[in-house]
Design a protein around this motif. Structure first.
Motif, PDB file in Angstrom:
ATOM      1  N   ALA C   5       0.991  -1.221   0.123  1.00  0.00           N
ATOM      2  CA  ALA C   5       0.042   0.058  -0.114  1.00  0.00           C
ATOM      3  C   ALA C   5       0.921   1.360  -0.047  1.00  0.00           C
ATOM      4  N   ALA C   6       2.004   1.378   0.965  1.00  0.00           N
ATOM      5  CA  ALA C   6       2.819   2.361   0.630  1.00  0.00           C
ATOM      6  C   ALA C   6       3.382   2.780  -0.551  1.00  0.00           C
ATOM      7  N   LEU C   7       3.599   1.439  -1.064  1.00  0.00           N
ATOM      8  CA  LEU C   7       4.342   1.555  -2.556  1.00  0.00           C
ATOM      9  C   LEU C   7       3.483   2.204  -3.522  1.00  0.00           C
ATOM     10  N   LEU C   8       2.341   1.601  -3.115  1.00  0.00           N
ATOM     11  CA  LEU C   8       1.197   2.029  -4.181  1.00  0.00           C
ATOM     12  C   LEU C   8       1.001   3.626  -4.029  1.00  0.00           C
ATOM     13  N   LEU C   9       1.190   3.986  -2.890  1.00  0.00           N
ATOM     14  CA  LEU C   9       1.004   5.296  -2.651  1.00  0.00           C
ATOM     15  C   LEU C   9       2.215   6.360  -3.250  1.00  0.00           C
ATOM     16  N   LEU C  10       3.242   5.455  -2.905  1.00  0.00           N
ATOM     17  CA  LEU C  10       4.311   6.270  -3.409  1.00  0.00           C
ATOM     18  C   LEU C  10       4.416   6.408  -4.932  1.00  0.00           C
ATOM     19  N   LEU C  11       3.958   5.337  -5.593  1.00  0.00           N
ATOM     20  CA  LEU C  11       3.823   5.520  -7.018  1.00  0.00           C
ATOM     21  C   LEU C  11       2.705   6.413  -7.600  1.00  0.00           C
ATOM     22  N   LEU C  12       1.660   6.647  -6.567  1.00  0.00           N
ATOM     23  CA  LEU C  12       0.560   7.413  -6.860  1.00  0.00           C
ATOM     24  C   LEU C  12       1.095   8.690  -6.992  1.00  0.00           C
ATOM     25  N   LEU C  13       1.810   9.126  -5.971  1.00  0.00           N
ATOM     26  CA  LEU C  13       2.477  10.325  -5.821  1.00  0.00           C
ATOM     27  C   LEU C  13       3.220  10.814  -6.846  1.00  0.00           C
ATOM     28  N   PHE C  14       4.197   9.678  -7.246  1.00  0.00           N
ATOM     29  CA  PHE C  14       5.065   9.909  -8.445  1.00  0.00           C
ATOM     30  C   PHE C  14       4.278  10.287  -9.857  1.00  0.00           C
ATOM     31  N   PHE C  15       3.008   9.455 -10.030  1.00  0.00           N
ATOM     32  CA  PHE C  15       2.359   9.736 -11.033  1.00  0.00           C
ATOM     33  C   PHE C  15       1.633  11.111 -11.113  1.00  0.00           C
ATOM     34  N   HIS C  16       0.805  11.213  -9.923  1.00  0.00           N
ATOM     35  CA  HIS C  16       0.099  12.471  -9.715  1.00  0.00           C
ATOM     36  C   HIS C  16       0.908  13.507  -9.807  1.00  0.00           C
ATOM     37  N   GLY C  17       1.990  13.785  -8.911  1.00  0.00           N
ATOM     38  CA  GLY C  17       2.545  15.141  -8.827  1.00  0.00           C
ATOM     39  C   GLY C  17       3.844  14.923  -9.683  1.00  0.00           C
ATOM     40  N   PHE C  18       4.095  14.064 -10.472  1.00  0.00           N
ATOM     41  CA  PHE C  18       5.116  14.099 -11.091  1.00  0.00           C
ATOM     42  C   PHE C  18       5.892  15.436 -11.689  1.00  0.00           C
ATOM     43  N   SER C  19       5.216  16.008 -12.462  1.00  0.00           N
ATOM     44  CA  SER C  19       5.624  17.393 -13.002  1.00  0.00           C
ATOM     45  C   SER C  19       5.832  18.275 -12.041  1.00  0.00           C
ATOM     46  N   VAL C  20       5.091  18.261 -10.838  1.00  0.00           N
ATOM     47  CA  VAL C  20       4.904  19.176  -9.828  1.00  0.00           C
ATOM     48  C   VAL C  20       6.072  18.988  -8.743  1.00  0.00           C
ATOM     49  N   LYS C  21       5.688  17.962  -8.204  1.00  0.00           N
ATOM     50  CA  LYS C  21       6.796  17.752  -7.169  1.00  0.00           C
ATOM     51  C   LYS C  21       7.011  16.296  -6.815  1.00  0.00           C
ATOM     52  N   ALA C  22       7.966  15.697  -7.261  1.00  0.00           N
ATOM     53  CA  ALA C  22       8.096  14.385  -6.800  1.00  0.00           C
ATOM     54  C   ALA C  22       8.455  14.154  -5.488  1.00  0.00           C
ATOM     55  N   ILE C  23       7.799  14.190  -4.729  1.00  0.00           N
ATOM     56  CA  ILE C  23       7.909  14.168  -3.064  1.00  0.00           C
ATOM     57  C   ILE C  23       7.338  12.891  -2.698  1.00  0.00           C
ATOM     58  N   GLN C  24       8.237  12.151  -2.139  1.00  0.00           N
ATOM     59  CA  GLN C  24       7.433  10.896  -1.803  1.00  0.00           C
ATOM     60  C   GLN C  24       7.472  10.556  -0.182  1.00  0.00           C
ATOM     61  N   ARG C  25       6.661   9.546   0.223  1.00  0.00           N
ATOM     62  CA  ARG C  25       6.947   9.267   1.700  1.00  0.00           C
ATOM     63  C   ARG C  25       7.982   8.448   1.673  1.00  0.00           C
ATOM     64  N   PHE C  26       8.858   8.694   2.631  1.00  0.00           N
ATOM     65  CA  PHE C  26      10.223   8.041   2.652  1.00  0.00           C
ATOM     66  C   PHE C  26      10.571   7.481   4.152  1.00  0.00           C
ATOM     67  N   PRO C  27      11.187   6.126   4.045  1.00  0.00           N
ATOM     68  CA  PRO C  27      11.329   5.476   5.526  1.00  0.00           C
ATOM     69  C   PRO C  27      12.095   6.773   6.494  1.00  0.00           C
ATOM     70  N   ARG C  28      11.885   6.641   7.567  1.00  0.00           N
ATOM     71  CA  ARG C  28      12.601   7.559   8.453  1.00  0.00           C
ATOM     72  C   ARG C  28      13.845   7.016   8.909  1.00  0.00           C
ATOM     73  N   PRO C  29      14.659   7.756   9.507  1.00  0.00           N
ATOM     74  CA  PRO C  29      16.090   7.159   9.900  1.00  0.00           C
ATOM     75  C   PRO C  29      15.951   6.096  10.858  1.00  0.00           C
ATOM     76  N   GLU C  30      16.884   5.242  10.757  1.00  0.00           N
ATOM     77  CA  GLU C  30      17.197   3.985  11.899  1.00  0.00           C
ATOM     78  C   GLU C  30      17.437   4.763  12.986  1.00  0.00           C
ATOM     79  N   PHE C  31      16.768   4.743  13.981  1.00  0.00           N
ATOM     80  CA  PHE C  31      17.578   5.387  15.262  1.00  0.00           C
ATOM     81  C   PHE C  31      18.070   4.288  16.119  1.00  0.00           C
ATOM     82  N   GLU C  32      19.328   4.530  16.786  1.00  0.00           N
ATOM     83  CA  GLU C  32      19.769   3.577  17.718  1.00  0.00           C
ATOM     84  C   GLU C  32      19.430   3.336  18.769  1.00  0.00           C
ATOM     85  N   THR C  33      19.265   5.004  19.355  1.00  0.00           N
ATOM     86  CA  THR C  33      18.586   5.171  20.706  1.00  0.00           C
ATOM     87  C   THR C  33      17.131   4.777  20.854  1.00  0.00           C
ATOM     88  N   ALA C  34      16.678   4.833  22.054  1.00  0.00           N
ATOM     89  CA  ALA C  34      15.117   4.256  22.444  1.00  0.00           C
ATOM     90  C   ALA C  34      14.197   5.459  21.827  1.00  0.00           C
TER      91      ALA C  34
END
Lengths: 326, 222, 426
Positions: C5-34
């Motif tokens: 589903a996340a990838l779908l959304l990503l693709l969707l954003l890619f198609f939808h806003g491609f010419s405007v802003k190719a901003i995607q949902r992106f995994p957050r950093p891997e935190f080592e602290t709690a």
């Protein structure tokens, strides 16, 4: 008498209010866009007064739904891909072939036989130059987003922005080792990748360079994962990398110079093989505001090919002195 | 004579009433186009296409104003055009999209050299963003909602350089849900539209999922 | 599955806003602290059940006011009800669940299939009209917060006279026509845009809004209910419905004794005085009048339609799409600096000038028919109003003007006849 005054005063007021409504509705003209809270990107961009040493000689309009990646192949052929398909042009920019597929390709590299190696998100697919799928390598895993590929004689290098690591594969898709994971013993700081922009490239002399955008650096690694060198620093000045995470893409010129592209302040620059700034290729004025994903490629003649995803063009820049020869 | 008048009046009244009935019936039974729920994407991409309430009659169809961050051009008018002072539009931090950057485009003024929390380095006109060290090299940014005026300056900074995790949203605890939103009227990019009250936000890159049947915001669990 | 589903959304954003802003949902950093990532929480919208409350309050208020006016004949009761409505619909609901504004929602829904019409808008539009069809404008008397607010301040109402009333009384028809035109073309909700009192209800508005509402209220001290009488577009519909009302407020409980006590009681000039001095018309004069009317009404309708048609581009000039197309067509040296936000937004949207022009032309095309209909409607109304003035009917008692009477019940207090006298008394 007093009553009349009051009445006509009130009526007058009512008429004035109605006339105000009519005037406001029909006769108000558009106002200038003054934004007291403007985030002034323009002045930053104008600070870039350095004259580009390159000039654009060609802009090929692409027929693809969305442009993402570009590469050059044997005979300086130009390969490009993105949402829904791929295109192959000859060195004179004539379209040779377009073929379609359903997914979006996020990265592209071309091997010596002209086959296209493309990232389809979490896995790599190999297609031949006639548009037939030859091979699908297995997925790199959940959450993976492969944003760059490079091939050497025996290795396939994969930059995975999603899992924030580089894989070293053989050509059959078997993993040899992982590169760039945080390792205090080997003094590997780890990649900081806040957004889906993570590039790698192999230089003409065969060394592996990986962008670490969150640290505004380009880092050199041995294929076994040993970190060797790095250069680059943050800032909005021309020789620096701007914003939170840049460069977003880079590649090499035939002489081993780096070509880098940035988002935020859209610019393309050349650094010499030691990482010293040497020339400007393109400045923000050359792009629409908010353009991101300027993937780069170079050919044997030293031309720089840029994907412009907003204008949906492949734009070709050459050094000014060589314009006349081109 | 009065009888004829009365008869005519009754006739007209019946006609008026029938007219209202037909109009009301048509309005109540009226179906929207499938896929026109106000979110701007088609049913296939919605996790709840099967229980979609939008095209069906006799549902409440309560709609609220929201702005689509993917269309926003950060013109600053959300801060001034709203009937509320300060505006009902405020910045929201979508942590799931944040890169936790040290050099945050939404927090620091462009060109800032020393990355500290000094007021003169901060982009926000009301210093409403708080920066907190998490671990090397990551920082967490939090918005003090009471200070935010919805000018969108940080949103532009984050959009230009970062992931766009700072987004403007209409906050429904403040929004009066005017029949015609004063900001929507002048929004230059048409980013405002009405969305179902059950899903009152349009955050970009953010999934809206029902939580125990109750439609609250929840992040996508990875 | 979730990942898909996340990838779908990503693709969707890619198609939808491609010419405007190719901003995607992106995994957050891997935190080592709690570190645990805070949730992005947004306040919920007003609960849907509260909508039902609004509708119930409306229905109950309408019933209660109608009862107070027709059965109880109590001005005091109406006054307290209007105070309640001012508190609930005005200050609590802050003016934005509103019958006046609902005209526009209905108009837009009729012409735009994609517009999702809230059910409350339907109920708020229809219910007061239904009540008016049976009991007169009881909505105006004690339910509408606008009416209530103005009713409270009408301290020194001055008589305006039928001529001025007739002339200014045309404004609501124009207002209604334009409100429908602009709502149906998806241009704007002008009733809401020029809502005078919403700023007062919210006690939080721009200075201009306060000024507009304040001035109208001051006007209302001497000119009772100026908005209701000379602006309110919903009043037009209520007027029509009320003319046909089954039972309307009567000044007197029984037969009018022509004591003239109520003559000055109405602040709204809505009492039809006896027309006894008018000599009964001759047949020939009636025929002459009828002939005039038969000619006049179509003539005015055509005239209005023609004028509307000629002005359609002016009317369309209010539409944002048309304004943008106009701005893009202005030569560079005449452009406003710094460029309007709409032009900036256009530039960054990646749209072509042609597509903007195409949209603007489509809007203007719709305005062509819209303005024609609007002009015709205004002409027709003019004709009907004139016709009505020409054909005053003979009557010898004091009657409320059913169209313009707000059923405020003031006149009842002035009438000495309080109860119905038993029949057959000598």
């Amino acid at each position: 008498m007093k009553q009349k005054t009051l009445l006509f005063g009130a009526l007058g007021m009512l008429v004035v209010l109605i006339l105000f409504m009519v005037k406001d509705l029909f006769l108000s003209s558009p106002e200038p866009g003054n934004n007291p809270w403007k985030y002034d990107l323009e002045t930053m961009k104008q600070a870039d007064t350095m004259k580009p040493a390159y000039t654009m000689v060609k802009a090929i309009p692409s027929g693809l739904q969305g442009l993402v990646a570009i590469a050059t192949g044997p005979g300086d052929r130009i390969y490009t891909t993105g949402a829904g398909g791929a295109e192959i042009y000859d060195s004179a920019c004539r379209l040779l072939l377009r073929f379609d597929f359903e997914d979006t390709a996020y990265a592209l590299t071309v091997d010596s036989t002209g086959n296209l190696w493309m990232s389809m998100g979490d896995h790599v697919e190999v297609w031949n130059k006639t548009g037939k799928k030859l091979q699908t390598l297995k997925s790199a895993g959940r959450g993976s987003l492969i944003t760059s590929l490079a091939l050497t004689g025996s290795s396939l290098l994969i930059a995975d922005a999603g899992l924030k690591v580089v894989y070293h594969y053989d050509h059959m898709g078997n993993m040899i080792n992982r590169i760039g994971e945080k390792d205090p013993v080997r003094k590997v700081p780890g990649f900081v990748i806040p957004g889906p922009w993570f590039d790698l490239a192999v230089s003409p002399d065969g060394s592996l360079w990986i962008a670490n955008p969150g640290r505004h650096e380009l880092e050199q690694y041995r294929f076994d994962g040993q970190r060797l060198l790095s250069w680059g620093k943050p800032g909005i000045g021309i020789p620096e990398f701007c914003g939170c995470c840049n460069p977003s893409h880079f590649t090499f010129l035939p002489d081993g110079s780096f070509v880098t592209s940035e988002k935020g302040i859209e610019r393309i620059k050349v650094y010499n093989p030691r990482g010293k700034f040497s020339a400007v290729v393109a400045l923000p004025g050359d792009f629409d505001e908010g353009t991101r994903g300027l993937d780069l490629a170079t050919d044997s003649r030293g031309r720089i090919l840029v994907v412009d995803p907003v204008r949906k063009q492949i734009r070709i820049f050459v050094k000014r002195s060589t314009t006349s020869n081109n | 004579m009065p009888n004829r008048r009365e008869f005519l009046t009754t006739l007209f009244r019946a006609a008026f009433l029938t007219g209202l009935g037909v109009l009301g019936g048509a309005m109540v039974l009226r179906k929207g186009k499938p896929g026109e729920c106000g979110f701007g994407f088609d049913c296939a991409h919605c996790g709840e296409a099967d229980k979609c309430v939008i095209p069906h009659p006799f549902e409440s169809r309560q709609m609220v104003w929201q702005l689509d961050p993917s269309l926003c051009t950060h013109c600053g008018q959300c801060a001034t055009a709203c009937v509320m002072t300060p505006s009902a539009v405020k910045c929201v931090h979508v942590y799931a999209m944040c890169g936790y950057c040290d050099l945050c485009g939404g927090y620091f003024k462009p060109g800032t050299k020393t990355l500290d929390t000094a007021a003169e380095n901060q982009l926000c006109p009301t210093n409403a963003i708080k920066r907190k060290f998490v671990e090397e090299p990551f920082f967490e940014y939090t918005i003090d909602e009471s200070l935010c005026i919805g000018c969108g300056k940080c949103v532009k900074g984050c959009d230009a350089f970062g992931n766009g995790s700072l987004q403007l949203q209409v906050r429904h605890d403040r929004c009066k849900n005017c029949n015609q939103c004063a900001i929507a009227r002048i929004c230059p990019s048409g980013a405002y539209r009405k969305v179902p009250a059950r899903h009152p936000s349009l955050l970009r890159g953010f999934e809206q999922k029902p939580k125990n049947g109750d439609f609250t915001q929840s992040q996508e669990n990875r | 599955m979730k990942y898909k589903a996340a990838l779908l959304l990503l693709l969707l954003l890619f198609f939808h806003g491609f010419s405007v802003k190719a901003i995607q949902r992106f995994p957050r950093p891997e935190f080592e602290t709690a570190y645990s990532q805070p949730e992005t929480l947004l306040p919920q919208a007003r609960a849907e059940v509260m909508e039902v409350v609004d509708v119930v309050v409306l229905a109950l208020s309408l019933s209660l006011v109608s009862w107070l006016v027709l059965k109880k004949r109590s001005r005091k009761g109406v006054f307290w009800m209007s105070l309640f409505s001012l508190a609930y619909f005005g200050f609590y609901r802050e003016g934005c669940v509103c019958s006046i504004g609902s005209i526009q929602n209905i108009a837009l829904a009729l012409f735009d299939r994609n517009y999702i019409l809230p059910l409350t808008a339907v109920v708020f539009f229809i219910l007061p009209l239904v009540f008016a069809l049976f009991f007169g404008r009881t909505f105006c008397a004690g339910v509408c917060p606008f009416g209530a607010l103005q009713d409270m301040v009408s301290f020194y109402p001055q008589k305006t006279g039928p001529k001025l009333n007739g002339l200014l009384g045309m404004v609501p028809y124009l207002y209604l026509g334009f409100a429908i035109l602009y709502a149906a073309t998806g241009t704007d909700f002008i009733i809401c845009r020029y809502d005078p009192f919403v700023g007062i209800f919210r006690m939080n508005a721009s200075f201009g809004m306060f000024l507009f509402g304040g001035l109208l209220l001051i006007t209302g001290i001497f000119l009772a209910r100026p908005y209701c009488r000379f602006l309110c577009p919903y009043g037009v519909l209520l007027n029509w419905a009320s003319r046909l009302s089954h039972r309307h407020l009567t000044i007197t409980a029984d037969e009018c004794i022509r004591c003239r006590l109520c003559e000055d009681s109405c602040p709204y000039d809505a009492i039809d005085l006896p027309l006894t001095d008018k000599s009964p018309e001759t047949r020939s004069s009636r025929i002459r009048k009828m002939a005039w009317i038969v000619v006049l009404i179509p003539a005015l309708t055509f005239l209005g339609a023609g004028t509307g048609f000629l002005l359609h581009t002016t009317f369309a000039g209010v539409n944002n799409k048309v304004i943008l197309a106009k701005q893009l067509a202005t030569p560079a040296n005449q452009q406003i600096k710094p460029e309007p936000f709409s032009v900036t937004a256009f530039r960054t949207s990646g749209k072509s000038v042609e597509s903007v022009n195409l949209e603007a032309r489509e809007v203007i095309r719709r305005f062509k028919t819209g303005a024609l209909a609007l002009g015709g409607f205004i002409g027709l109304v003019f004709g009907l109003v004139i016709a009505r003035r020409m054909t005053g009917r003979w009557h010898d008692d004091y009657l409320p003007d059913k169209g313009h009477c707000f059923s405020c019940a003031r006149c009842i207090d002035y009438c000495p006849v309080k109860t119905k006298l038993p029949k057959n008394t000598p």
